[in-house]
Every structure is written in structure tokens, then in C-alpha cells.
Design a protein around this motif. Structure first.
Motif, short mmCIF file in Angstrom:
data_model
loop_
_atom_site.label_atom_id
_atom_site.label_comp_id
_atom_site.label_asym_id
_atom_site.label_seq_id
_atom_site.Cartn_x
_atom_site.Cartn_y
_atom_site.Cartn_z
N VAL A 248 0.86 -1.18 0.00
CA VAL A 248 0.00 0.00 0.00
C VAL A 248 0.90 1.23 0.00
O VAL A 248 1.81 1.35 0.82
N VAL A 249 0.66 2.14 -0.95
CA VAL A 249 1.47 3.35 -1.04
C VAL A 249 1.28 4.18 0.23
O VAL A 249 0.15 4.44 0.65
N LYS A 250 2.39 4.58 0.84
CA LYS A 250 2.35 5.38 2.06
C LYS A 250 2.93 6.77 1.88
O LYS A 250 2.64 7.67 2.65
N GLY A 251 3.77 6.95 0.86
CA GLY A 251 4.36 8.26 0.65
C GLY A 251 5.30 8.25 -0.54
O GLY A 251 5.53 7.22 -1.17
N CYS A 252 5.84 9.44 -0.84
CA CYS A 252 6.74 9.60 -1.97
C CYS A 252 7.82 10.61 -1.60
O CYS A 252 7.53 11.69 -1.11
N THR B 96 7.54 15.27 -9.97
CA THR B 96 7.41 13.82 -10.09
C THR B 96 6.27 13.31 -9.24
O THR B 96 5.51 12.43 -9.67
N ARG B 97 6.12 13.86 -8.05
CA ARG B 97 5.04 13.44 -7.16
C ARG B 97 3.68 13.70 -7.82
O ARG B 97 2.79 12.86 -7.79
N LYS B 98 3.51 14.87 -8.44
CA LYS B 98 2.24 15.20 -9.12
C LYS B 98 1.99 14.24 -10.29
O LYS B 98 0.85 13.82 -10.52
N TYR B 99 3.05 13.89 -11.01
CA TYR B 99 2.93 12.95 -12.13
C TYR B 99 2.44 11.60 -11.62
O TYR B 99 1.52 11.01 -12.18
N LEU B 100 3.05 11.11 -10.53
CA LEU B 100 2.66 9.83 -9.96
C LEU B 100 1.23 9.87 -9.43
O LEU B 100 0.48 8.90 -9.57
N GLU B 101 0.84 10.99 -8.83
CA GLU B 101 -0.54 11.13 -8.36
C GLU B 101 -1.52 11.05 -9.53
O GLU B 101 -2.59 10.46 -9.41
N GLY B 102 -1.14 11.62 -10.66
CA GLY B 102 -1.97 11.55 -11.86
C GLY B 102 -2.14 10.13 -12.38
O GLY B 102 -3.14 9.80 -13.02
#
Length: 74
Positions: A14-18, A24-30
């Protein structure tokens, strides 16, 4: 919590953080990789990963996968 690269093939986490930079974080959230999202490693090839997320499969480079922190699902 461990980096996504530490999950063995077939294991769900389960993803907990980045730890990545904001862009890059916004890209992964997308892509749907947000905290609380289950992710399963489908294939590993020299550190690069294919993962299953929300009925999709994503290819992630080793560098990006190392910055995603996951908790092993029980």
C-alpha cells in the motif's frame, strides 16, 4: 515502510508516501499512485518494474520506484 523496489514479484503493498520532487510526485498522483492505494509488483527487470494499480499496469523506472514508499499488505 520500504521502497517499492523492495517488494517481491506478486507481493501487494500500500502506497504510504513519496520522496520524489514535487513535479514527479504530481505525475505519480496523476497515475493513481497516491497514499492508501494498493499496488502489486507484476514484473521486475533489472530494477525497473511493471506494477498493477487500480485495474491498470504501469511501467516505472528503478529511480522512480525507489522513491515510492510502500507498506507490505498482510
Amino acid at each position: 515502510m520500504v521502497p517499492l523496489t523492495m517488494l517481491p514479484v506478486g507481493q501487494e503493498g500500500v502506497v504510504k508516501g513519496c520522496r520524489a520532487k514535487e513535479v514527479t510526485r504530481k505525475y505519480l498522483e496523476g497515475l493513481g499512485l497516491v497514499p492508501g492505494t494498493p499496488v502489486t509488483v507484476i514484473l521486475e527487470n533489472t530494477g525497473n518494474l511493471i506494477v498493477a494499480v487500480k485495474n491498470s499496469r504501469l511501467a516505472l523506472s528503478k529511480g522512480i520506484a525507489q522513491q515510492l514508499l510502500v507498506e507490505v499488505a498482510l
